[in-house]
Every structure is written in structure tokens, then in C-alpha cells.
Design a protein around this motif. Sequence first.
Motif, PDB file in Angstrom:
ATOM      1  N   ALA A  32       0.836  -1.208   0.000  1.00 57.18           N
ATOM      2  CA  ALA A  32       0.000   0.000   0.000  1.00 57.18           C
ATOM      3  C   ALA A  32       0.867   1.253   0.000  1.00 57.18           C
ATOM      4  N   ASN A  33       1.987   1.208   0.722  1.00 58.48           N
ATOM      5  CA  ASN A  33       2.887   2.374   0.758  1.00 58.48           C
ATOM      6  C   ASN A  33       3.474   2.679  -0.620  1.00 58.48           C
ATOM      7  N   ILE A  34       3.747   1.634  -1.401  1.00 60.08           N
ATOM      8  CA  ILE A  34       4.238   1.845  -2.764  1.00 60.08           C
ATOM      9  C   ILE A  34       3.175   2.564  -3.587  1.00 60.08           C
ATOM     10  N   ALA A  35       1.911   2.155  -3.410  1.00 59.63           N
ATOM     11  CA  ALA A  35       0.808   2.810  -4.131  1.00 59.63           C
ATOM     12  C   ALA A  35       0.674   4.267  -3.695  1.00 59.63           C
ATOM     13  N   ILE A  36       0.827   4.525  -2.402  1.00 58.24           N
ATOM     14  CA  ILE A  36       0.735   5.896  -1.887  1.00 58.24           C
ATOM     15  C   ILE A  36       1.818   6.777  -2.507  1.00 58.24           C
ATOM     16  N   GLU A  37       3.036   6.241  -2.575  1.00 67.86           N
ATOM     17  CA  GLU A  37       4.160   7.021  -3.108  1.00 67.86           C
ATOM     18  C   GLU A  37       3.965   7.362  -4.588  1.00 67.86           C
ATOM     19  N   SER A  38       3.315   6.468  -5.326  1.00 65.51           N
ATOM     20  CA  SER A  38       3.173   6.681  -6.772  1.00 65.51           C
ATOM     21  C   SER A  38       1.921   7.468  -7.139  1.00 65.51           C
ATOM     22  N   ALA A  39       1.040   7.708  -6.166  1.00 69.43           N
ATOM     23  CA  ALA A  39      -0.260   8.310  -6.466  1.00 69.43           C
ATOM     24  C   ALA A  39      -0.195   9.833  -6.535  1.00 69.43           C
ATOM     25  N   ASP A  40      -1.097  10.410  -7.334  1.00 69.32           N
ATOM     26  CA  ASP A  40      -1.293  11.856  -7.354  1.00 69.32           C
ATOM     27  C   ASP A  40      -2.305  12.278  -6.297  1.00 69.32           C
ATOM     28  N   VAL A  41      -3.253  11.405  -6.026  1.00 69.78           N
ATOM     29  CA  VAL A  41      -4.273  11.674  -5.016  1.00 69.78           C
ATOM     30  C   VAL A  41      -4.684  10.340  -4.391  1.00 69.78           C
ATOM     31  N   ILE A  42      -5.034  10.365  -3.124  1.00 69.96           N
ATOM     32  CA  ILE A  42      -5.354   9.144  -2.377  1.00 69.96           C
ATOM     33  C   ILE A  42      -6.805   9.197  -1.920  1.00 69.96           C
ATOM     34  N   ILE A  43      -7.535   8.111  -2.097  1.00 70.71           N
ATOM     35  CA  ILE A  43      -8.880   7.971  -1.549  1.00 70.71           C
ATOM     36  C   ILE A  43      -8.787   7.078  -0.306  1.00 70.71           C
ATOM     37  N   LEU A  44      -9.149   7.625   0.842  1.00 67.75           N
ATOM     38  CA  LEU A  44      -9.222   6.825   2.061  1.00 67.75           C
ATOM     39  C   LEU A  44     -10.661   6.343   2.215  1.00 67.75           C
ATOM     40  N   VAL A  45     -10.845   5.028   2.122  1.00 69.70           N
ATOM     41  CA  VAL A  45     -12.188   4.444   2.222  1.00 69.70           C
ATOM     42  C   VAL A  45     -12.437   4.007   3.657  1.00 69.70           C
ATOM     43  N   THR A  46     -13.523   4.515   4.238  1.00 70.48           N
ATOM     44  CA  THR A  46     -13.931   4.139   5.592  1.00 70.48           C
ATOM     45  C   THR A  46     -15.325   3.511   5.527  1.00 70.48           C
ATOM     46  N   ASP A  47     -15.793   3.020   6.660  1.00 64.43           N
ATOM     47  CA  ASP A  47     -17.024   2.233   6.729  1.00 64.43           C
ATOM     48  C   ASP A  47     -18.014   2.911   7.665  1.00 64.43           C
ATOM     49  N   LEU A  48     -19.122   3.362   7.122  1.00 61.97           N
ATOM     50  CA  LEU A  48     -20.135   4.039   7.933  1.00 61.97           C
ATOM     51  C   LEU A  48     -20.618   3.161   9.073  1.00 61.97           C
ATOM     52  N   LEU A  49     -20.808   1.871   8.802  1.00 59.94           N
ATOM     53  CA  LEU A  49     -21.387   0.981   9.800  1.00 59.94           C
ATOM     54  C   LEU A  49     -20.439   0.727  10.960  1.00 59.94           C
ATOM     55  N   SER A  50     -19.129   0.803  10.700  1.00 60.61           N
ATOM     56  CA  SER A  50     -18.137   0.594  11.758  1.00 60.61           C
ATOM     57  C   SER A  50     -17.833   1.869  12.525  1.00 60.61           C
ATOM     58  N   GLY A  51     -18.136   3.019  11.921  1.00 58.63           N
ATOM     59  CA  GLY A  51     -17.773   4.291  12.530  1.00 58.63           C
ATOM     60  C   GLY A  51     -16.283   4.533  12.403  1.00 58.63           C
ATOM     61  N   VAL A  52     -15.808   5.585  13.032  1.00 62.36           N
ATOM     62  CA  VAL A  52     -14.374   5.899  13.007  1.00 62.36           C
ATOM     63  C   VAL A  52     -13.653   4.970  13.977  1.00 62.36           C
ATOM     64  N   THR A  53     -12.743   4.158  13.449  1.00 66.40           N
ATOM     65  CA  THR A  53     -11.992   3.215  14.270  1.00 66.40           C
ATOM     66  C   THR A  53     -10.591   3.752  14.553  1.00 66.40           C
ATOM     67  N   ALA A  54      -9.897   3.080  15.473  1.00 64.72           N
ATOM     68  CA  ALA A  54      -8.514   3.467  15.770  1.00 64.72           C
ATOM     69  C   ALA A  54      -7.639   3.293  14.535  1.00 64.72           C
ATOM     70  N   ASN A  55      -7.895   2.259  13.746  1.00 67.73           N
ATOM     71  CA  ASN A  55      -7.132   2.061  12.510  1.00 67.73           C
ATOM     72  C   ASN A  55      -7.370   3.197  11.524  1.00 67.73           C
ATOM     73  N   ASP A  56      -8.621   3.649  11.407  1.00 65.11           N
ATOM     74  CA  ASP A  56      -8.919   4.781  10.528  1.00 65.11           C
ATOM     75  C   ASP A  56      -8.084   5.997  10.928  1.00 65.11           C
ATOM     76  N   ALA A  57      -8.049   6.265  12.231  1.00 64.54           N
ATOM     77  CA  ALA A  57      -7.295   7.424  12.718  1.00 64.54           C
ATOM     78  C   ALA A  57      -5.805   7.272  12.425  1.00 64.54           C
ATOM     79  N   ASP A  58      -5.267   6.054  12.616  1.00 62.08           N
ATOM     80  CA  ASP A  58      -3.841   5.812  12.360  1.00 62.08           C
ATOM     81  C   ASP A  58      -3.522   5.965  10.872  1.00 62.08           C
ATOM     82  N   ILE A  59      -4.407   5.438  10.015  1.00 60.38           N
ATOM     83  CA  ILE A  59      -4.175   5.544   8.572  1.00 60.38           C
ATOM     84  C   ILE A  59      -4.274   6.995   8.119  1.00 60.38           C
ATOM     85  N   ALA A  60      -5.259   7.725   8.647  1.00 56.99           N
ATOM     86  CA  ALA A  60      -5.404   9.138   8.292  1.00 56.99           C
ATOM     87  C   ALA A  60      -4.150   9.917   8.662  1.00 56.99           C
TER      88      ALA A  60
END
Length: 235
Positions: A32-60
Motif C-alpha cells: 500500500a505504501n508503494i501505491a501511496i508514493e506513486s499516487a497523485d491523489v489518495i482515496i481513504l475508504v472508511t465504513d459508515l457501519l463501523s464508525g471511526v476506528t482506531a485504525n482509521d485514525a492511524d491511517i489518516a
Amino acid sequence: VTWLDKQFTMIDTGGIEPKTDDGMLSKMRDQANIAIESADVIILVTDLLSGVTANDADIAAMLLKSGKPVVLCVNKCDRIGEPPAEFYEFYNLGLGDPIAVSSVHGHGTGDLLDACFKYIDFDKEDEYDEDTVKVAIIGKPNVGKSTFFNYIVGSRISIVEDTPGVTRDRVYAETNWRGRNFTVIDTAGIEPESDDIIISQMREQAKIAIDIADVILFLTDVKQGVTAADEEIAL
């Protein structure tokens, strides 16, 4: 992908576990980090049903450190109309206005792509060469296709494990050899016809790569010799 008469490349990645020590999950994070480095823009996909998780916060937080533009997508907003109250919780990630999307029904995907387009410079010179040769690496499971793919492209883009079946989708990378551009495609190992849905889908992914390739690189294992699986693939 083509949207509003503009073409761009979209990269899907494995799920990121920011703080895992698990070997496979760590390799997925590296990919995933390789994809991030090569990207012009990143879409962070989260899950409404799960709400904001600790992983979401760490990834953000990780994405903010990358310095790349990030568009926040809240998936599973399957009802049309005003988003539920839980939707507004995602503002807490500090990534700006979230966009409500239903990947199942397609709701909101146009708004999402419009948000991405704000960060893409379509006027810059296109590096893609129409004369690029597409090479698909094909073979049975566990013959070393992903290792060979990574060596050719000079980066650990494909996950490599001793366990067969790690690669399930097509993996693309660009490389250059003697002034010629190549798109190399790693594929899942082709197994005999089966009722198993995963094996069937892996075969279909490999067939798609075969159909779009200009050249097929058929990889075999010298230690095993020519097997029945090799003969089936060759035919």
C-alpha cells in the motif's frame, strides 16, 4: 478509468493494519505504501457501519504525513438522501469534507471522482507510451512469478510468500529496458478447473491478463520439470 473524458489509473490496495507484526499484513502495508508514493491523489475508504476506528485514525495520520492530497470516502451509505448522524463523525479524522458513497449501488461515486479531479493535473505531459509492450507472467501456483515480477520491475510490488495462492488479482507495473517501455502483469497461479469460487476467479484474472498482453511469459519450475499443470496451461 475514464471519467468526464479524462483517463487515469486507479490502484486498489490491500487493507492497511498500521501497527501489525504479522508478516503477511506487514507486506500488504508495504505494498500500500508503494501505491501511496506513486499516487497523485489518495482515496481513504472508511465504513459508515463501523464508525471511526482506531485504525482509521492511524491511517489518516499516516496519509497526512505523506503530503499527498487525500479524499475521504465514507462507504456503505446505501440510503439516498441526507446521510445519517454517524456520517458526520468522520470529520474527526481531519481530512476535510467526507463524501458519502455506496460502492454496492454506485451512489456518490461521481462526487468522489470529481473531488479527486481537483488534485490531478491533466495538462502535464502524459508519460504513458502507446507503444508500451504489455507482458503477462503466467504459470501454475508457486513457480516464482511474483518474485520474478518484482525483480524485473525493481520493486517489491507483489507480495511473495512460500504459500501458493497469495497473488489473486492482476498486478501491474511499468519498467524500461534498453529504451523500450513495458507494462509487466503479475497474475495468480493457474490451477485446474474447480468449483471453488476463489480458484475460478483467479483463473479468470489470469485469462484477462492473457487477453490484453502483447507477449506472454510462461514461467515454469526447473526442479519440478514439466508437469500436467504446465501442459494444461500451455494448451
